[in-house]
Design a protein around this motif. Structure first.
Motif, short mmCIF file in Angstrom:
data_model
loop_
_atom_site.label_atom_id
_atom_site.label_comp_id
_atom_site.label_asym_id
_atom_site.label_seq_id
_atom_site.Cartn_x
_atom_site.Cartn_y
_atom_site.Cartn_z
N VAL A 120 0.85 -1.19 0.00
CA VAL A 120 0.00 0.00 0.00
C VAL A 120 0.88 1.24 0.00
CG1 VAL A 120 -1.91 -1.12 1.17
CG2 VAL A 120 -0.16 0.04 2.52
N LEU A 121 0.34 2.33 -0.50
CA LEU A 121 1.08 3.59 -0.55
C LEU A 121 0.85 4.38 0.74
CD1 LEU A 121 0.15 4.72 -4.18
CD2 LEU A 121 2.04 3.26 -3.45
N SER A 122 1.76 5.27 1.03
CA SER A 122 1.61 6.11 2.22
C SER A 122 0.59 7.22 1.99
CB SER A 122 2.96 6.73 2.60
OG SER A 122 3.47 7.52 1.52
N ASP A 123 0.34 7.55 0.70
CA ASP A 123 -0.57 8.66 0.38
C ASP A 123 -1.28 8.38 -0.94
OD1 ASP A 123 -1.87 11.07 0.14
OD2 ASP A 123 -0.07 12.22 -0.37
N TYR A 124 -2.60 8.36 -0.91
CA TYR A 124 -3.38 8.11 -2.14
C TYR A 124 -3.97 9.39 -2.73
CZ TYR A 124 -2.94 3.07 -1.67
OH TYR A 124 -2.43 1.79 -1.62
N SER A 125 -3.65 10.53 -2.14
CA SER A 125 -4.21 11.78 -2.64
C SER A 125 -3.82 12.10 -4.09
CB SER A 125 -3.84 12.95 -1.71
OG SER A 125 -2.44 13.13 -1.64
N PRO A 126 -2.63 11.68 -4.59
CA PRO A 126 -2.32 11.97 -6.00
C PRO A 126 -3.26 11.28 -6.98
CG PRO A 126 -0.31 11.50 -4.78
CD PRO A 126 -1.45 11.12 -3.90
N TYR A 127 -4.04 10.32 -6.51
CA TYR A 127 -4.92 9.55 -7.39
C TYR A 127 -6.37 10.02 -7.34
CZ TYR A 127 -0.82 6.70 -7.79
OH TYR A 127 0.46 6.29 -8.04
N VAL A 128 -6.61 11.08 -6.57
CA VAL A 128 -7.95 11.65 -6.46
C VAL A 128 -7.83 13.16 -6.59
CG1 VAL A 128 -9.97 11.93 -4.97
CG2 VAL A 128 -8.68 9.78 -4.91
N SER A 129 -8.57 13.73 -7.53
CA SER A 129 -8.44 15.17 -7.76
C SER A 129 -9.81 15.86 -7.81
CB SER A 129 -7.70 15.43 -9.08
OG SER A 129 -7.62 16.82 -9.33
#
Length: 336
Positions: free
Chosen positions: A315-324
């Motif tokens: 899993v990634l530490s941050d998924y915000s780059p994939y939601v805009s």
């Protein structure tokens, strides 16, 4: 009038600028946008049928039909599509593998539109040893695993088969399955000879909410930002139309007929199938309840569950780059 070196340079610069703009316009007109859709009953099937996206883009659209979000993610990874329709589980799996895309529109929160339909089974513990089909790494698969966990049933004790919706429909007709966790319109078809043991509204209450979404390749978004904003605007308009007067989308409406034609659903079933989702409006998209916050949280939690089930390597530490949320914000400005 005398022609100086300065005027020649200015003329050359102006000519170059004109040719650049003309070239851009020609390229825009020649552009083909590759969009992956799934035959799911939802409002954006209507502008798809009407050619509204093509008109907004002033470009050609190559609509490609897929039967699962996992296949859409694979197509995006290969570069063969620019925009795609996926469920939250394949979305999380693709993000966890660091594929380059952004979630630009939450289509709908899945409720009764996906469910575990069974025959000859009356309680969860009777699933042990039975053949249950679902498309792997789909929202339905995620919901099935979440339900089994809630019921304290080891997934290894159930024979879970990886079948796409059309394959599930065929296997069900042959009598090869004891149950299936799948979505409409196939769900509606098999429910005629089955009972629902749990649906995705139940699973959401147990801590496993699911949703569908439109995603866009980051490369395509960076090259065609105005087009992405227009895509979100057209999609939002369809949802607003349905939300404003859902009773108008009855079985006799042109909207129901268009949705039925693109999805294979029976036109008389379309109104009920639409009620199986909660469809957020364009105004809601950028809020903290969706792209502005909770969608990121949902993708994060889904990824953690997929890791626990061995479906993704990490899993990634941050998924915000994939939601805009920016595309919804821009679309709102365009619509004003």
């Amino acid at each position: 009038m005398s022609i100086t070196r300065r005027s020649l340079i200015a003329f050359a610069s102006a000519s170059a600028a004109f040719l650049s703009v003309a070239g851009f316009q020609a390229n825009a007109a020649d552009l083909t946008v590759n969009i992956a859709y799934q035959p799911i009953v939802e409002p954006s099937r209507v502008p798809q049928a009407d050619g509204a996206y093509e008109k907004a883009f002033d470009a050609k659209v190559n609509w490609q039909k897929f039967d699962s979000g996992a296949d859409v993610i694979a197509a995006l990874a290969s570069g063969s599509i620019d925009i795609g329709y996926v469920g939250s589980s394949p979305l999380a799996a693709g993000a966890s593998r660091e594929l380059q895309f952004e979630t630009v529109y939450v289509v709908g929160l899945i409720s009764e539109a996906e469910a575990l339909a069974v025959k000859g089974i009356t309680k969860p513990e009777e699933l042990v040893g039975k053949k249950i089909a679902t498309p792997f790494v789909s929202t339905a698969h995620y919901s099935l695993l979440t339900a089994l966990k809630h019921w304290n049933i080891d997934p290894k004790s159930v024979e879970i088969l990886n079948l796409r919706p059309p394959e599930i429909a065929a296997a069900w007709e042959r009598g090869d399955l004891d149950g299936a966790y799948v979505w409409d319109p196939v769900l509606s078809q098999i429910k005629k000879s089955a009972t629902v043991l749990a649906d995705s509204k139940n699973v959401a209450d147990w801590g496993g909410p699911t949703f569908d979404a439109w995603i866009v390749s980051k490369k395509f978004a960076s090259e065609h930002p105005d087009l992405v904003a227009q895509f979100v605007k057209v999609t939002g308009a369809a949802y607003a139309s349905y939300r404003a007067k859902p009773e108008a989308w009855d079985a006799a409406s042109p909207e129901a007929a268009k949705i039925a034609k693109l999805t294979g659903a029976k036109v008389e079933e379309v109104p009920a199938l639409l009620k199986g989702y909660y469809f957020p409006t364009l105004e809601e998209q950028a809020s903290a309840d969706f792209l502005g916050g909770k969608t990121i949280d949902a993708v994060t939690k889904t990824s953690a569950f997929l890791l626990e089930q061995g479906k993704i390597p990490a899993v990634l530490s941050d998924y915000s780059p994939y939601v805009s949320a920016k595309w919804a914000e821009q679309a709102l400005k365009v619509s004003q």
